[in-house]
Scaffold this motif. Sequence first.
Motif, PDB file in Angstrom:
ATOM      1  N   THR A 178       0.842  -1.187   0.000  1.00  0.00           N
ATOM      2  CA  THR A 178       0.000   0.000   0.000  1.00  0.00           C
ATOM      3  C   THR A 178       0.884   1.246   0.000  1.00  0.00           C
ATOM      4  OG1 THR A 178      -1.916   1.094   0.947  1.00  0.00           O
ATOM      5  CG2 THR A 178      -0.313   0.189   2.508  1.00  0.00           C
ATOM      6  N   ALA A 179       0.252   2.356  -0.191  1.00  0.00           N
ATOM      7  CA  ALA A 179       1.002   3.613  -0.208  1.00  0.00           C
ATOM      8  C   ALA A 179       0.097   4.723   0.274  1.00  0.00           C
ATOM      9  CB  ALA A 179       1.485   3.915  -1.622  1.00  0.00           C
ATOM     10  N   LEU A 180       0.717   5.753   0.767  1.00  0.00           N
ATOM     11  CA  LEU A 180       0.005   7.012   0.961  1.00  0.00           C
ATOM     12  C   LEU A 180       0.257   7.738  -0.341  1.00  0.00           C
ATOM     13  CD1 LEU A 180       1.283   7.632   4.590  1.00  0.00           C
ATOM     14  CD2 LEU A 180      -0.919   6.673   3.862  1.00  0.00           C
ATOM     15  N   GLY A 181      -0.702   7.658  -1.215  1.00  0.00           N
ATOM     16  CA  GLY A 181      -0.503   8.105  -2.595  1.00  0.00           C
ATOM     17  C   GLY A 181      -0.700   6.909  -3.506  1.00  0.00           C
ATOM     18  N   ASN A 195      -3.064  -3.490 -11.600  1.00  0.00           N
ATOM     19  CA  ASN A 195      -3.722  -2.331 -10.985  1.00  0.00           C
ATOM     20  C   ASN A 195      -2.968  -1.057 -11.323  1.00  0.00           C
ATOM     21  OD1 ASN A 195      -4.974  -4.471  -9.809  1.00  0.00           O
ATOM     22  ND2 ASN A 195      -4.736  -3.783  -7.700  1.00  0.00           N
ATOM     23  N   VAL A 196      -3.711  -0.004 -11.509  1.00  0.00           N
ATOM     24  CA  VAL A 196      -3.094   1.321 -11.612  1.00  0.00           C
ATOM     25  C   VAL A 196      -3.781   2.221 -10.581  1.00  0.00           C
ATOM     26  CG1 VAL A 196      -2.480   1.062 -14.056  1.00  0.00           C
ATOM     27  CG2 VAL A 196      -4.682   2.094 -13.432  1.00  0.00           C
ATOM     28  N   LEU A 197      -3.155   3.339 -10.276  1.00  0.00           N
ATOM     29  CA  LEU A 197      -3.714   4.304  -9.315  1.00  0.00           C
ATOM     30  C   LEU A 197      -4.168   3.598  -8.040  1.00  0.00           C
ATOM     31  CD1 LEU A 197      -5.777   6.544 -11.805  1.00  0.00           C
ATOM     32  CD2 LEU A 197      -3.364   6.749 -11.168  1.00  0.00           C
ATOM     33  N   MET A 332     -12.365  -4.660  -3.367  1.00  0.00           N
ATOM     34  CA  MET A 332     -13.246  -4.226  -4.461  1.00  0.00           C
ATOM     35  C   MET A 332     -12.423  -4.273  -5.735  1.00  0.00           C
ATOM     36  SD  MET A 332     -13.423  -0.127  -4.101  1.00  0.00           S
ATOM     37  CE  MET A 332     -12.019   0.756  -3.448  1.00  0.00           C
ATOM     38  N   PRO A 333     -13.101  -4.225  -6.880  1.00  0.00           N
ATOM     39  CA  PRO A 333     -12.330  -4.255  -8.119  1.00  0.00           C
ATOM     40  C   PRO A 333     -11.352  -3.079  -8.150  1.00  0.00           C
ATOM     41  CG  PRO A 333     -14.682  -4.504  -8.560  1.00  0.00           C
ATOM     42  CD  PRO A 333     -14.554  -4.155  -7.112  1.00  0.00           C
ATOM     43  N   PRO A 334     -10.140  -3.321  -8.637  1.00  0.00           N
ATOM     44  CA  PRO A 334      -9.125  -2.262  -8.682  1.00  0.00           C
ATOM     45  C   PRO A 334      -9.357  -1.316  -9.864  1.00  0.00           C
ATOM     46  CG  PRO A 334      -8.272  -4.248  -9.665  1.00  0.00           C
ATOM     47  CD  PRO A 334      -9.652  -4.589  -9.167  1.00  0.00           C
ATOM     48  N   ILE A 335      -8.638  -0.214  -9.855  1.00  0.00           N
ATOM     49  CA  ILE A 335      -8.623   0.665 -11.024  1.00  0.00           C
ATOM     50  C   ILE A 335      -7.669   0.032 -12.045  1.00  0.00           C
ATOM     51  CG2 ILE A 335      -8.067   2.984 -11.869  1.00  0.00           C
ATOM     52  CD1 ILE A 335      -8.618   4.029  -9.030  1.00  0.00           C
ATOM     53  N   ARG A 336      -8.118  -0.031 -13.265  1.00  0.00           N
ATOM     54  CA  ARG A 336      -7.272  -0.643 -14.294  1.00  0.00           C
ATOM     55  C   ARG A 336      -7.398   0.101 -15.609  1.00  0.00           C
ATOM     56  NH1 ARG A 336      -7.821  -7.006 -13.030  1.00  0.00           N
ATOM     57  NH2 ARG A 336      -6.134  -7.000 -11.494  1.00  0.00           N
ATOM     58  N   PRO A 418       1.626   7.997 -18.536  1.00  0.00           N
ATOM     59  CA  PRO A 418       1.811   8.393 -17.143  1.00  0.00           C
ATOM     60  C   PRO A 418       1.326   7.308 -16.190  1.00  0.00           C
ATOM     61  CG  PRO A 418      -0.107   9.466 -18.038  1.00  0.00           C
ATOM     62  CD  PRO A 418       0.530   8.738 -19.174  1.00  0.00           C
ATOM     63  N   ARG A 419       1.734   7.423 -14.950  1.00  0.00           N
ATOM     64  CA  ARG A 419       1.368   6.422 -13.946  1.00  0.00           C
ATOM     65  C   ARG A 419       0.469   6.970 -12.846  1.00  0.00           C
ATOM     66  NH1 ARG A 419       6.401   5.149 -15.519  1.00  0.00           N
ATOM     67  NH2 ARG A 419       6.864   2.940 -15.792  1.00  0.00           N
ATOM     68  N   PHE A 420       0.703   8.219 -12.489  1.00  0.00           N
ATOM     69  CA  PHE A 420       0.097   8.703 -11.244  1.00  0.00           C
ATOM     70  C   PHE A 420      -0.827   9.896 -11.440  1.00  0.00           C
ATOM     71  CE2 PHE A 420       4.315   6.938  -9.610  1.00  0.00           C
ATOM     72  CZ  PHE A 420       3.765   5.681  -9.364  1.00  0.00           C
ATOM     73  N   THR A 421      -1.542   9.887 -12.530  1.00  0.00           N
ATOM     74  CA  THR A 421      -2.512  10.937 -12.780  1.00  0.00           C
ATOM     75  C   THR A 421      -3.601  10.361 -13.652  1.00  0.00           C
ATOM     76  OG1 THR A 421      -2.785  13.218 -13.549  1.00  0.00           O
ATOM     77  CG2 THR A 421      -1.454  11.776 -14.927  1.00  0.00           C
TER      78      THR A 421
END
Length: 906
Positions: A178-181, A195-197, A332-336, A418-421
């Motif tokens: 996990t991450a904060l972000g 998974n993304v985001l 729950m289903p992840p963001i993909r 990109p990865r984080f937006t």
Amino acid sequence: MFDGNRRWQVMRTFVGLFLFLGSAGVVYGAEGPAAPTGLRCEYLSNPMGIDVQKPRFSWVLHHSERAQMQTAYQILIAGSAEGLDRDAGDVWDSGKVDSNDSTQVVYAGKSLSSGKTYYWKVRSWDTAGNASPYSAAAQFEMGLLSRDDWKGQWIEGNLLRKEIDLQGRIVRARAYVTALGYYELRINGEKVGRNVLDPAFTTYPKRVLYTTYDVARRLRSGKNAFGVMLGGGWATLGRRFFDPEVGPYYKAPALLLQVNIEFEGGKTVFVVSDGSWKAAQGPIVSDSVYDGEVYDARREQPGWDQPGFDDSAWSAAQTVEGSKGVLSAQMMPPIRVVDSMAPRSIASPRPGVFVFDMGQNMSGWVQLRVQGPAATQVTLRFAELVYPDGMINRENLGEAKSRDIYTLKGQGEETYEPRFTYHGFRFVEVTGFPGTPSLDSLRGRVVHTAVGAAGSFVASKQILNDIQRLIHWSQLTNLFSIPTDCDQRNERQGWMGDAQATAEEAMMNFDMAAFYTNFIRDIRDAQFPDGSLPDTVPRKYGGVPGDLGWQTAYPLLCWYMWQQYGDRRILAENYDALKKYVAFLRSHAQDNVYRLHWEGDWVELAHTPGDYIGDVWYYYDVSLFSKMAQILGKSDEAASYGQLASQVKDALNRTFFDAHTDNYANGTQTANAMALFLDLVPKEHREAVQRSLTDDIVYGHNTHLTTGFIGVKFLMPLLTSLGRSDLAYDLAVQTTYPSWGYMVERGATTLWELWQDKAGPAMNSHDHIMFGSVGAWFYNALGGINLGPESVGYQHIRIAPQIVEDLHWASASVDTIRGTVSSSWSYSPGSIAIDVTVPVSSDAQVVVPAEAQMTDVVIREGGRVVWEDGRYVSGDPGVKGATQQGRIFTFEVGSGNYSFRLTGSE
Ligand code: BGC
């Protein structure tokens, strides 16, 4: 409904295309009960990493005969796949349980252990006592159940790496991350999982969600490298706002990781995030959900995520306090990235400026393919709109910069995403591109929470299908681990009003159970000590306390979970917090009238007083709470809250009802629709208030809406319940302003925030789901799929299609928790056909309407007469009886597929 002969005459020429979805599905050769399918654990199929100690199971039944019920089931759960193959239920053997429950069956075996995988299957018995074969095996895996299971520390850094030497044969390995972000985990040079985001946006100081990955195949004996990229996500994004509480949660992103590696012989090695990790600055120069990513490929460090990389120039990772909140499994289903789209066209409105049109407003980003000299900077700017001259119009993005900037390293063809937006866009402006881009230079990446499809709706009137398409896109593009308002400007928040307004639509269209289970917990986490709730969850925007139309998402979402999925646990788990919420409302009501308000009926065309709307919600919430108490067996509380509800109702009528004009508040559509929907109107005034409402729509506004998104949610189902589906239909297919059809006609590919077509700097997102509540009405009214009276989870179903005006056919299907329910009807003069599918262990009322002036009605089912000479003809398998009320014929049927056909003379 059929309002006279004239319209029927118009339809006489219709030669129908009739979609029969009812029989589409599995063909069961074998006699009797087939093996159950669709095994779910906590609404998820084969979940990895759940932290519910008593998970619930569900399965879908199949039978070769009609009118079949499960009379008993047996669940076997084993600690190994081989054990389960031998029919050993060493963890839980439920034995034969006499019950027709095939959903929400609660685990009752040995206590489940952290990190362990369990294998399960189920069989069922039918009405005649025949056992089905066992289902195919399914599995579920426990996450880390206690905080003590976590051995690592939170660490900060942009790029993080750790190498480790592993000796022995690896038999099993799990990464808990996990991450904060946001994070991207890489092992030995490859990204782990799709998974993304990740992880989900939560109130991080209270709760952080971790994801579990099976990483055994990525590891090898010898040297291994773990690499993690971090992005700020929602953890470091703050609203520049006066309230420090809604500012950024943390200054920098942080990682918490643990990899449990099990070797042959029983040894376990833990790789955990701690101060022994190395950190460096990577190619991501900056990242922000709103602003986009700045990426300098020249700063890439090839091999950084591989063993043997020289990290001597890297510094030690900083350990930080991180979140002290609960670590919960992300269930729950992840963001993909769920799809890729080629741009439709490319234009160059000015030299060096290229505007790509994706042809669809979408959420996500683009992949860029480019070749050119090092240091070339390509800028991608995203927009929903273009100006007449073809340049992108970004006026409605607020403060979101919504751009990605890529600096080339200058080594052959380079590919970047990109990865984080993420962005909400249809158009992409490319500048700084070396040479002239082609359509191949960009590829759209559609990104959102990857919920499965659950429903389909299609009808003979094209505008309805167009609106359905807009709803579909707007709904999906507004699922980013929380239900968001929009996907493009600097909001993208869990606005609760939007969430409650659209949840029923979402539950018909998509598999939402796990998603809302998570969001309801998010809401509970966001509750203030006084019981009130914010407008947005997690709380970043909005007022405190939120407007009641927003706060009410808490009881309403719980209630919809109960209705759609029969989820009693949600009611039980949230009961105390809901009670606190109701107590808050009560403490702010004077003489039983709650007047606090802010948004009221948001984006309305005719203003409805907010204090009235607030008070209606107060009544709604108290009466739902009383029902919940009843369901949970708390009859004393049910009675006392029931009493409170009736006092609130009386006070509301005294305060807001004008018996002379037969209007509530100022008599807007919203005001009267809310009162009628909630049955607030004194009986003797009901008809008159109905008339006030329908007159306002038809004569006052030439069959147009004046509501905002709050009012319209009530209006459409209300009109159907009043027998005025014809009027609701006219509103639904309206194409002049204001209407959904107007958006379609103006080229919308997702629903707008406003009824108006605006493109300026003020609030006017072109991808908001909140008006999408009409989608539920498509299924309920036009498709005809409804819960039976007092039923939950589709055990009892009511198929009652509203056969209206110039609609020749409609077809709807929903994969409910008990299996597929479908309804397809077609009308041609003198004949109405309705095909339905009812899952095993469910039953249905099928409502077959005749035309107004029809006589000599004969109804056949599968060719067999079931109604003739004014009475029911028994003998058709599965059909248990029928009644007539005027021109409405209602058949009681058991499970199975049926084809009703009504004929008569006109
Ligand atoms: C959001 C809405 C939300 C509203 C309430 C807007 O900015 O986009 O969807 O419900 O604010 O204040």
